[in-house]
Design a protein around this motif. Structure first.
Motif, PDB file in Angstrom:
ATOM      1  N   VAL A 126       8.412 -23.174  -1.412  1.00  0.00           N
ATOM      2  CA  VAL A 126       7.360 -22.320  -1.983  1.00  0.00           C
ATOM      3  C   VAL A 126       7.746 -21.833  -3.376  1.00  0.00           C
ATOM      4  CG1 VAL A 126       6.143 -20.123  -1.728  1.00  0.00           C
ATOM      5  CG2 VAL A 126       6.448 -21.609   0.257  1.00  0.00           C
ATOM      6  N   LEU A 127       8.966 -21.347  -3.531  1.00  0.00           N
ATOM      7  CA  LEU A 127       9.405 -20.802  -4.813  1.00  0.00           C
ATOM      8  C   LEU A 127       9.548 -21.882  -5.883  1.00  0.00           C
ATOM      9  CD1 LEU A 127      12.044 -18.299  -3.426  1.00  0.00           C
ATOM     10  CD2 LEU A 127       9.923 -17.674  -4.593  1.00  0.00           C
ATOM     11  N   ALA A 128       9.991 -23.072  -5.483  1.00  0.00           N
ATOM     12  CA  ALA A 128      10.160 -24.162  -6.448  1.00  0.00           C
ATOM     13  C   ALA A 128       8.852 -24.886  -6.728  1.00  0.00           C
ATOM     14  CB  ALA A 128      11.195 -25.159  -5.938  1.00  0.00           C
ATOM     15  N   GLY A 129       7.850 -24.654  -5.872  1.00  0.00           N
ATOM     16  CA  GLY A 129       6.567 -25.313  -6.076  1.00  0.00           C
ATOM     17  C   GLY A 129       6.598 -26.791  -5.740  1.00  0.00           C
ATOM     18  N   VAL A 130       7.363 -27.142  -4.703  1.00  0.00           N
ATOM     19  CA  VAL A 130       7.466 -28.548  -4.293  1.00  0.00           C
ATOM     20  C   VAL A 130       7.149 -28.655  -2.804  1.00  0.00           C
ATOM     21  CG1 VAL A 130       9.196 -29.057  -6.057  1.00  0.00           C
ATOM     22  CG2 VAL A 130       9.935 -28.382  -3.758  1.00  0.00           C
ATOM     23  N   VAL A 152      13.157 -28.209 -11.022  1.00  0.00           N
ATOM     24  CA  VAL A 152      13.283 -29.162 -12.129  1.00  0.00           C
ATOM     25  C   VAL A 152      12.886 -30.561 -11.662  1.00  0.00           C
ATOM     26  CG1 VAL A 152      14.892 -30.304 -13.695  1.00  0.00           C
ATOM     27  CG2 VAL A 152      15.035 -27.835 -13.355  1.00  0.00           C
ATOM     28  N   ILE A 153      13.350 -30.948 -10.475  1.00  0.00           N
ATOM     29  CA  ILE A 153      12.995 -32.256  -9.925  1.00  0.00           C
ATOM     30  C   ILE A 153      11.484 -32.379  -9.778  1.00  0.00           C
ATOM     31  CG2 ILE A 153      13.130 -33.698  -7.857  1.00  0.00           C
ATOM     32  CD1 ILE A 153      15.981 -32.628  -7.452  1.00  0.00           C
ATOM     33  N   LYS A 186      19.909 -36.363 -10.052  1.00  0.00           N
ATOM     34  CA  LYS A 186      19.537 -35.063  -9.481  1.00  0.00           C
ATOM     35  C   LYS A 186      20.773 -34.174  -9.331  1.00  0.00           C
ATOM     36  CE  LYS A 186      15.716 -37.065  -6.819  1.00  0.00           C
ATOM     37  NZ  LYS A 186      15.213 -37.374  -5.456  1.00  0.00           N
ATOM     38  N   ARG A 187      21.885 -34.783  -8.920  1.00  0.00           N
ATOM     39  CA  ARG A 187      23.118 -34.005  -8.786  1.00  0.00           C
ATOM     40  C   ARG A 187      23.634 -33.551 -10.152  1.00  0.00           C
ATOM     41  NH1 ARG A 187      23.889 -37.384  -4.085  1.00  0.00           N
ATOM     42  NH2 ARG A 187      24.738 -39.130  -5.274  1.00  0.00           N
ATOM     43  N   THR A 188      23.402 -34.368 -11.163  1.00  0.00           N
ATOM     44  CA  THR A 188      23.787 -33.975 -12.529  1.00  0.00           C
ATOM     45  C   THR A 188      22.979 -32.758 -12.964  1.00  0.00           C
ATOM     46  OG1 THR A 188      24.375 -36.240 -13.151  1.00  0.00           O
ATOM     47  CG2 THR A 188      23.848 -34.718 -14.944  1.00  0.00           C
ATOM     48  N   ILE A 189      21.704 -32.746 -12.630  1.00  0.00           N
ATOM     49  CA  ILE A 189      20.840 -31.611 -12.966  1.00  0.00           C
ATOM     50  C   ILE A 189      21.338 -30.350 -12.272  1.00  0.00           C
ATOM     51  CG2 ILE A 189      18.530 -30.646 -12.673  1.00  0.00           C
ATOM     52  CD1 ILE A 189      17.456 -33.526 -13.028  1.00  0.00           C
TER      53      ILE A 189
END
Length: 214
Positions: free
Chosen positions: A38-42, A77-78, A90-93
Protein backbone atom coordinates in the motif's frame (compact mmCIF):
# COMPACT_ATOMS: atom_id res chain seq x y z
CA UNK A 1 -8.33 -9.36 52.98
CA UNK A 2 -6.02 -11.60 50.88
CA UNK A 3 -8.95 -12.15 48.49
CA UNK A 4 -9.32 -8.41 47.95
CA UNK A 5 -5.60 -8.04 47.09
CA UNK A 6 -5.83 -10.96 44.66
CA UNK A 7 -8.83 -9.49 42.83
CA UNK A 8 -7.15 -6.10 42.59
CA UNK A 9 -4.09 -7.72 41.07
CA UNK A 10 -6.22 -9.49 38.46
CA UNK A 11 -8.06 -6.28 37.63
CA UNK A 12 -4.78 -4.41 37.12
CA UNK A 13 -3.43 -7.18 34.91
CA UNK A 14 -6.60 -7.13 32.79
CA UNK A 15 -6.38 -3.35 32.28
CA UNK A 16 -2.70 -3.65 31.33
CA UNK A 17 -3.52 -6.34 28.80
CA UNK A 18 -6.29 -4.25 27.25
CA UNK A 19 -3.97 -1.28 26.79
CA UNK A 20 -1.14 -3.34 25.30
CA UNK A 21 0.07 -2.10 21.89
CA UNK A 22 -0.89 -4.14 18.85
CA UNK A 23 2.78 -4.46 17.79
CA UNK A 24 5.84 -5.63 19.68
CA UNK A 25 8.85 -3.35 20.04
CA UNK A 26 10.73 -5.47 17.50
CA UNK A 27 8.02 -4.90 14.90
CA UNK A 28 7.35 -1.25 15.68
CA UNK A 29 9.62 0.10 12.94
CA UNK A 30 8.84 -2.59 10.38
CA UNK A 31 6.05 -3.07 7.86
CA UNK A 32 3.94 -6.05 6.87
CA UNK A 33 3.86 -7.22 3.27
CA UNK A 34 0.50 -5.58 2.73
CA UNK A 35 1.57 -2.33 4.38
CA UNK A 36 4.62 -2.30 2.11
CA UNK A 37 2.42 -2.79 -0.95
CA UNK A 38 0.00 0.00 0.00
CA UNK A 39 2.71 2.49 0.97
CA UNK A 40 4.89 1.73 -2.07
CA UNK A 41 1.91 1.82 -4.40
CA UNK A 42 2.59 -1.61 -5.90
CA UNK A 43 0.57 -4.84 -6.15
CA UNK A 44 1.10 -7.39 -3.41
CA UNK A 45 2.49 -9.79 -6.02
CA UNK A 46 5.35 -7.32 -6.61
CA UNK A 47 6.23 -7.53 -2.92
CA UNK A 48 6.07 -11.33 -2.95
CA UNK A 49 8.21 -11.55 -6.07
CA UNK A 50 10.85 -9.30 -4.48
CA UNK A 51 10.87 -11.58 -1.43
CA UNK A 52 11.14 -14.72 -3.53
CA UNK A 53 14.03 -13.21 -5.55
CA UNK A 54 15.77 -12.17 -2.32
CA UNK A 55 15.71 -8.55 -3.50
CA UNK A 56 14.42 -7.30 -0.15
CA UNK A 57 15.30 -8.52 3.33
CA UNK A 58 12.60 -9.85 5.61
CA UNK A 59 12.24 -10.62 9.29
CA UNK A 60 9.96 -13.37 10.46
CA UNK A 61 8.34 -12.46 13.78
CA UNK A 62 5.26 -13.67 15.60
CA UNK A 63 3.27 -10.99 13.78
CA UNK A 64 4.33 -12.27 10.35
CA UNK A 65 6.81 -11.51 7.58
CA UNK A 66 8.04 -7.93 7.98
CA UNK A 67 10.13 -5.52 5.91
CA UNK A 68 12.05 -2.38 6.84
CA UNK A 69 11.79 1.12 5.39
CA UNK A 70 14.54 0.55 2.82
CA UNK A 71 12.58 -2.39 1.46
CA UNK A 72 9.44 -0.29 1.04
CA UNK A 73 11.43 2.40 -0.75
CA UNK A 74 13.00 -0.23 -2.99
CA UNK A 75 9.56 -1.54 -3.93
CA UNK A 76 8.40 1.99 -4.69
CA UNK A 77 11.34 2.61 -7.02
CA UNK A 78 10.79 -0.74 -8.75
CA UNK A 79 7.14 0.10 -9.23
CA UNK A 80 7.80 3.59 -10.57
CA UNK A 81 10.58 2.44 -12.91
CA UNK A 82 8.02 1.02 -15.32
CA UNK A 83 10.67 -1.27 -16.80
CA UNK A 84 11.47 -4.97 -16.35
CA UNK A 85 14.50 -5.09 -14.08
CA UNK A 86 16.82 -7.98 -13.32
CA UNK A 87 17.02 -9.21 -9.74
CA UNK A 88 20.62 -8.03 -9.45
CA UNK A 89 19.58 -4.53 -10.60
CA UNK A 90 16.83 -4.45 -7.99
CA UNK A 91 19.33 -5.43 -5.31
CA UNK A 92 21.63 -2.64 -6.50
CA UNK A 93 18.76 -0.18 -6.05
CA UNK A 94 18.13 -1.40 -2.49
CA UNK A 95 21.82 -1.16 -1.60
CA UNK A 96 21.90 2.40 -2.98
CA UNK A 97 18.86 3.42 -0.93
CA UNK A 98 20.29 1.81 2.20
CA UNK A 99 23.84 3.13 1.94
CA UNK A 100 23.51 6.49 0.13
CA UNK A 101 20.08 7.45 1.54
CA UNK A 102 19.36 9.61 -1.54
CA UNK A 103 15.93 10.57 -0.23
CA UNK A 104 17.48 12.77 2.45
CA UNK A 105 17.93 16.53 1.83
CA UNK A 106 21.28 17.40 0.28
CA UNK A 107 21.98 13.86 -0.91
CA UNK A 108 22.63 12.97 -4.57
CA UNK A 109 19.35 11.61 -5.92
CA UNK A 110 20.56 9.74 -9.02
CA UNK A 111 21.78 6.21 -9.61
CA UNK A 112 23.29 5.29 -12.96
CA UNK A 113 22.43 1.72 -13.89
CA UNK A 114 23.97 1.89 -17.35
CA UNK A 115 24.99 4.42 -20.00
CA UNK A 116 21.34 5.00 -20.86
CA UNK A 117 19.36 4.07 -17.72
CA UNK A 118 19.41 6.40 -14.71
CA UNK A 119 17.24 6.24 -11.59
CA UNK A 120 16.29 9.73 -10.41
CA UNK A 121 14.24 10.40 -7.28
CA UNK A 122 11.76 13.23 -7.75
CA UNK A 123 10.04 15.31 -5.00
CA UNK A 124 7.05 12.96 -5.16
CA UNK A 125 9.26 10.13 -3.92
CA UNK A 126 10.39 12.17 -0.92
CA UNK A 127 6.71 12.85 -0.16
CA UNK A 128 6.12 9.08 -0.22
CA UNK A 129 9.00 8.56 2.23
CA UNK A 130 7.60 11.21 4.56
CA UNK A 131 4.17 9.58 4.44
CA UNK A 132 5.67 6.18 5.22
CA UNK A 133 7.59 7.49 8.23
CA UNK A 134 4.55 9.35 9.58
CA UNK A 135 2.40 6.25 9.22
CA UNK A 136 4.99 4.16 11.06
CA UNK A 137 4.77 6.46 14.07
CA UNK A 138 1.06 7.25 13.90
CA UNK A 139 -0.24 3.68 13.72
CA UNK A 140 1.11 3.03 17.22
CA UNK A 141 -0.64 6.07 18.69
CA UNK A 142 -3.80 6.26 16.64
CA UNK A 143 -4.84 2.65 16.07
CA UNK A 144 -5.66 0.23 18.84
CA UNK A 145 -7.06 -3.25 19.25
CA UNK A 146 -8.74 -3.83 22.61
CA UNK A 147 -10.58 -7.09 23.37
CA UNK A 148 -13.14 -5.04 25.34
CA UNK A 149 -13.98 -2.87 22.31
CA UNK A 150 -15.73 -4.55 19.37
CA UNK A 151 -14.14 -7.89 20.24
CA UNK A 152 -10.67 -6.55 19.45
CA UNK A 153 -11.42 -5.20 15.98
CA UNK A 154 -8.91 -2.39 15.16
CA UNK A 155 -10.39 1.03 15.90
CA UNK A 156 -9.21 4.63 16.00
CA UNK A 157 -7.66 5.05 19.45
CA UNK A 158 -10.00 6.50 22.06
CA UNK A 159 -13.10 5.72 19.98
CA UNK A 160 -15.24 2.77 18.92
CA UNK A 161 -14.92 3.62 15.22
CA UNK A 162 -13.45 0.62 13.29
CA UNK A 163 -10.72 1.44 10.81
CA UNK A 164 -12.50 -0.73 8.22
CA UNK A 165 -15.62 1.43 8.59
CA UNK A 166 -13.46 4.42 7.60
CA UNK A 167 -12.22 2.54 4.54
CA UNK A 168 -15.76 1.55 3.57
CA UNK A 169 -16.92 5.15 3.77
CA UNK A 170 -14.09 6.31 1.51
CA UNK A 171 -14.67 3.40 -0.86
CA UNK A 172 -18.30 4.45 -1.04
CA UNK A 173 -17.37 7.94 -2.20
CA UNK A 174 -16.98 9.93 1.01
CA UNK A 175 -13.91 12.09 1.53
CA UNK A 176 -11.93 12.58 4.71
CA UNK A 177 -13.55 16.02 4.95
CA UNK A 178 -16.93 14.26 5.06
CA UNK A 179 -15.68 12.08 7.89
CA UNK A 180 -14.38 15.13 9.76
CA UNK A 181 -17.84 16.68 9.53
CA UNK A 182 -19.40 13.54 11.02
CA UNK A 183 -16.68 12.98 13.65
CA UNK A 184 -15.28 16.42 14.56
CA UNK A 185 -13.53 14.98 17.62
CA UNK A 186 -11.29 12.79 15.43
CA UNK A 187 -8.26 14.31 13.69
CA UNK A 188 -7.51 14.22 9.97
CA UNK A 189 -4.26 12.39 10.74
CA UNK A 190 -6.20 9.66 12.55
CA UNK A 191 -8.47 9.14 9.55
CA UNK A 192 -5.52 9.06 7.14
CA UNK A 193 -3.74 6.51 9.30
CA UNK A 194 -6.90 4.43 9.70
CA UNK A 195 -7.38 4.35 5.93
CA UNK A 196 -3.87 3.01 5.26
CA UNK A 197 -4.16 0.55 8.13
CA UNK A 198 -7.50 -0.79 6.87
CA UNK A 199 -6.21 -1.16 3.31
CA UNK A 200 -3.18 -3.10 4.50
CA UNK A 201 -5.02 -5.24 7.06
CA UNK A 202 -7.98 -6.80 5.22
CA UNK A 203 -10.15 -9.36 6.92
CA UNK A 204 -8.60 -12.80 6.93
CA UNK A 205 -9.39 -14.93 3.91
CA UNK A 206 -7.96 -18.15 2.58
CA UNK A 207 -4.68 -19.37 4.16
CA UNK A 208 -1.49 -17.85 2.75
CA UNK A 209 1.75 -19.61 1.91
CA UNK A 210 3.77 -20.72 4.96
CA UNK A 211 6.28 -17.85 4.71
CA UNK A 212 3.59 -15.21 4.39
CA UNK A 213 1.51 -13.48 7.03
CA UNK A 214 -2.27 -13.84 6.77
Amino acid sequence: MPTVRKNAKKSTAKRAKAKAPTRTRSAAKLFSRREAAVLAGVPLKTVDKAIEENVVKTRRLRTGTLLDADDVMTLAVIGKAGLPLKSQTKRTIRRWLHEAQPYRPGKASELSLSDVVVIRLDPEFRTLVDQMMRYREDRLRLIESNPDIRQGEPVIAGTRLPVRAVAERVKGGDSIDDLLDDYPHISRKAFQTALIYAQSHPRRGRPARPWRDA
